[in-house]
Design a protein around this motif. Structure first.
Motif, short mmCIF file in Angstrom:
data_model
loop_
_atom_site.label_atom_id
_atom_site.label_comp_id
_atom_site.label_asym_id
_atom_site.label_seq_id
_atom_site.Cartn_x
_atom_site.Cartn_y
_atom_site.Cartn_z
N PRO A 339 23.89 66.59 26.57
CA PRO A 339 24.58 67.41 25.57
C PRO A 339 24.72 68.82 26.15
O PRO A 339 23.75 69.57 26.20
CB PRO A 339 23.64 67.36 24.37
CG PRO A 339 22.30 67.03 24.93
CD PRO A 339 22.49 66.41 26.27
N LEU A 340 25.88 69.17 26.60
CA LEU A 340 26.10 70.29 27.51
C LEU A 340 25.25 71.53 27.21
O LEU A 340 24.50 72.01 28.06
CB LEU A 340 27.58 70.67 27.53
CG LEU A 340 28.48 69.85 28.47
CD1 LEU A 340 28.54 68.39 28.05
CD2 LEU A 340 29.88 70.44 28.51
N GLY A 341 25.38 72.08 26.00
CA GLY A 341 24.69 73.31 25.68
C GLY A 341 23.19 73.19 25.61
O GLY A 341 22.48 74.20 25.67
N ALA A 342 22.68 71.98 25.48
CA ALA A 342 21.23 71.76 25.37
C ALA A 342 20.59 71.34 26.67
O ALA A 342 19.35 71.41 26.80
CB ALA A 342 20.96 70.71 24.29
N SER A 343 21.36 70.89 27.65
CA SER A 343 20.79 70.25 28.83
C SER A 343 19.89 71.16 29.65
O SER A 343 18.81 70.76 30.10
CB SER A 343 21.91 69.68 29.71
OG SER A 343 22.54 68.60 29.07
N GLY A 344 20.33 72.41 29.88
CA GLY A 344 19.51 73.31 30.67
C GLY A 344 18.17 73.60 30.03
O GLY A 344 17.15 73.74 30.72
N LEU A 345 18.13 73.69 28.71
CA LEU A 345 16.88 73.93 28.00
C LEU A 345 16.03 72.67 27.92
O LEU A 345 14.80 72.75 27.91
CB LEU A 345 17.17 74.48 26.60
CG LEU A 345 17.85 75.86 26.60
CD1 LEU A 345 18.30 76.23 25.20
CD2 LEU A 345 16.92 76.92 27.17
N ALA A 346 16.66 71.50 27.91
CA ALA A 346 15.92 70.25 27.96
C ALA A 346 15.21 70.10 29.30
O ALA A 346 14.07 69.61 29.36
CB ALA A 346 16.85 69.07 27.72
N GLN A 347 15.87 70.50 30.39
CA GLN A 347 15.21 70.50 31.69
C GLN A 347 13.94 71.34 31.64
O GLN A 347 12.88 70.94 32.14
CB GLN A 347 16.14 71.08 32.75
CG GLN A 347 17.33 70.25 33.13
CD GLN A 347 18.19 70.99 34.15
OE1 GLN A 347 18.49 72.18 33.97
NE2 GLN A 347 18.57 70.30 35.21
N VAL A 348 14.04 72.53 31.03
CA VAL A 348 12.89 73.43 30.93
C VAL A 348 11.81 72.82 30.03
O VAL A 348 10.61 72.90 30.34
CB VAL A 348 13.34 74.80 30.41
CG1 VAL A 348 12.15 75.69 30.10
CG2 VAL A 348 14.26 75.46 31.44
N HIS A 349 12.22 72.20 28.95
CA HIS A 349 11.28 71.51 28.06
C HIS A 349 10.43 70.52 28.86
O HIS A 349 9.19 70.51 28.76
CB HIS A 349 12.06 70.77 26.96
CG HIS A 349 11.23 69.85 26.11
ND1 HIS A 349 10.85 68.59 26.52
CD2 HIS A 349 10.72 70.00 24.86
CE1 HIS A 349 10.14 68.01 25.58
NE2 HIS A 349 10.03 68.84 24.55
N ASP A 350 11.07 69.71 29.68
CA ASP A 350 10.34 68.69 30.43
C ASP A 350 9.52 69.31 31.56
O ASP A 350 8.42 68.82 31.87
CB ASP A 350 11.31 67.65 30.98
CG ASP A 350 11.85 66.74 29.88
OD1 ASP A 350 11.46 66.91 28.71
OD2 ASP A 350 12.67 65.85 30.19
N ALA A 351 10.03 70.37 32.18
CA ALA A 351 9.27 71.04 33.24
C ALA A 351 8.02 71.69 32.67
O ALA A 351 6.94 71.64 33.29
CB ALA A 351 10.15 72.08 33.93
N VAL A 352 8.13 72.30 31.49
CA VAL A 352 6.97 72.91 30.85
C VAL A 352 5.91 71.85 30.54
O VAL A 352 4.70 72.07 30.76
CB VAL A 352 7.40 73.67 29.58
CG1 VAL A 352 6.19 74.03 28.71
CG2 VAL A 352 8.18 74.93 29.96
N ALA A 353 6.34 70.70 30.02
CA ALA A 353 5.39 69.63 29.74
C ALA A 353 4.64 69.22 31.00
O ALA A 353 3.42 69.01 30.98
CB ALA A 353 6.11 68.43 29.13
#
Length: 394
Positions: A339-353
């Motif tokens: 989901p274009l606008g969310a993808s970059g923050l989802a990457q960060v979400h998973d990296a933080v985990a």
């Protein structure tokens, strides 16, 4: 001051095809999770950077997207900045959030990305993607635009062909990388594609544009992701906080500078210089993979892999979760969804985990640093914008 900026909370909605769910509903899921994770309340958020790319073309909501999504959940009366930069929108929102906190302007801000792309009118859905390129250029009006695929798939096919001709990559190599991401996504509860696939199944999937099959590209997803950024001293010192060592945004170089770094290269080099670190200091990476061809290009553009080494990396399983340098180890865009606008923050979400040691069955062995890259849009056949963040655990 800049070195004392951390991520204190992250949250996501599940990614997928969600025709009956609104942007407001998706955003609330991500914000509620991020706020709770940070241990704060909505009144503690001093500003929001809202990322979205296609709402105007899909739902008709323009101009005040962040205000419309934030208002029902109490994110009102604060500065709300609407950020749009194609697939790089989420990374761009985090970059601005970091700048706002690093400058001392705010103590705590929120970066929220929401995208609702799926629509009963498939013509509208696929045509919307063409806006991510120069609409006056041939790229945006090629055979792929407005058909049952996005015009960017045609570019992905050209990139794949270039990898075959210039780097010795094979179609089987692309299938192996796609399979790696899809197998990881099976264990990611937020992922769009949780079915897994062997390399043989990837190759046997429907061909979209030669030589790419449907499972070599990211699906069209709806979803939201949120990140809380802060410099509050007691939070900076907390063990679960993740430091933002670097945050950079770059765009396509001028046409008259053919030897200049492209957007991905420029953003990565600037981020590593800012962090005082190099690619060899990273333990894993999240990189843009709207298709596996994009991912392989990112390996070299970010500086992780030497050009021409891609086939060896694949054969040796370097980017596998058990390999020497895991990449997109929670599914990437190919598995997690895009989901274009969310993808970059989802990457960060998973990296933080991962950096917190909270990734469950997908957890890597004691990672300390990560590089996160996402690109967006096309100008004259090159990536229009790219963000790179270097993250590290306390």
């Amino acid at each position: 001051m800049a070195e004392n900026v951390v991520i204190s909370g992250v949250g996501m909605s599940p990614f997928g095809k969600q025709l009956d769910t609104s942007m407001k509903d998706l955003g609330r899921v991500a914000v509620d999770a991020a706020i709770a994770d940070a241990g704060i309340g909505v009144p503690d958020v001093q500003a929001m950077f809202f990322s979205n790319a296609l709402a105007g073309l899909i739902t008709g909501q323009e101009c005040i997207r962040g205000e419309v999504v934030g208002y029902p959940m109490g994110l009102a009366g604060i500065p709300i900045h609407n950020v749009e930069n194609a697939c790089a929108s989420g990374g761009n929102a985090l970059h601005l959030a970091w700048m706002a906190v690093a400058s001392g302007l705010y103590d705590t801000v929120l970066a929220l990305g929401v995208e609702k792309i799926n629509h009963p009118d498939r013509q509208r859905m696929f045509s919307a993607y063409a806006a991510g390129a120069d609409v006056e250029a041939a790229f945006a009006t090629g055979d792929g635009a407005g058909q049952d695929r996005t015009p960017f798939v045609d570019r992905q096919a050209k990139l794949a062909s270039a990898l075959f001709e210039e780097r010795g990559v094979t179609l089987e190599d692309l299938a192996a990388v796609a399979s790696r991401s899809l197998q990881s996504a099976r264990h990611n509860r937020f992922a769009h594609r949780q079915f897994g696939a062997t390399p043989e199944e990837v190759l046997a999937a429907r061909t979209v544009v030669e030589p790419l099959t449907a499972l070599m590209s990211s699906p069209i997803s709806d979803g939201a992701a949120a990140v809380v950024v802060t410099r509050r001293p007691e939070v900076v010192a907390a063990s679960r906080s993740v430091s933002i060592h670097a945050s950079q945004l770059a765009t396509r170089p001028p046409r008259d500078r053919p030897d200049a770094p492209n957007a991905v290269q420029a953003s990565a080099r600037a981020a590593f210089e800012q962090a005082g670190l190099g690619p060899g200091d990273m333990d894993f990476a999240e990189v843009h993979d709207a298709s596996v061809a994009y991912e392989l290009m990112a390996w070299t553009d970010v500086g992780l892999c030497e050009p021409g080494e891609e086939p060896r990396w694949i054969a040796d399983g370097v980017t596998e979760a058990t390999g020497a340098f895991p990449v997109n180890c929670t599914g990437g865009l190919v598995g997690r969804g895009h989901p274009l606008g969310a993808s970059g923050l989802a990457q960060v979400h998973d990296a933080v985990a991962q950096l917190r040691g909270e990734a469950g069955v997908l957890q890597l062995d004691d990672p300390r640093r990560a590089v996160v890259q996402i690109g967006g849009g096309v100008v004259d056949w090159l990536t229009a914008a790219s963000t790179v963040h270097v993250l590290g655990r306390n």
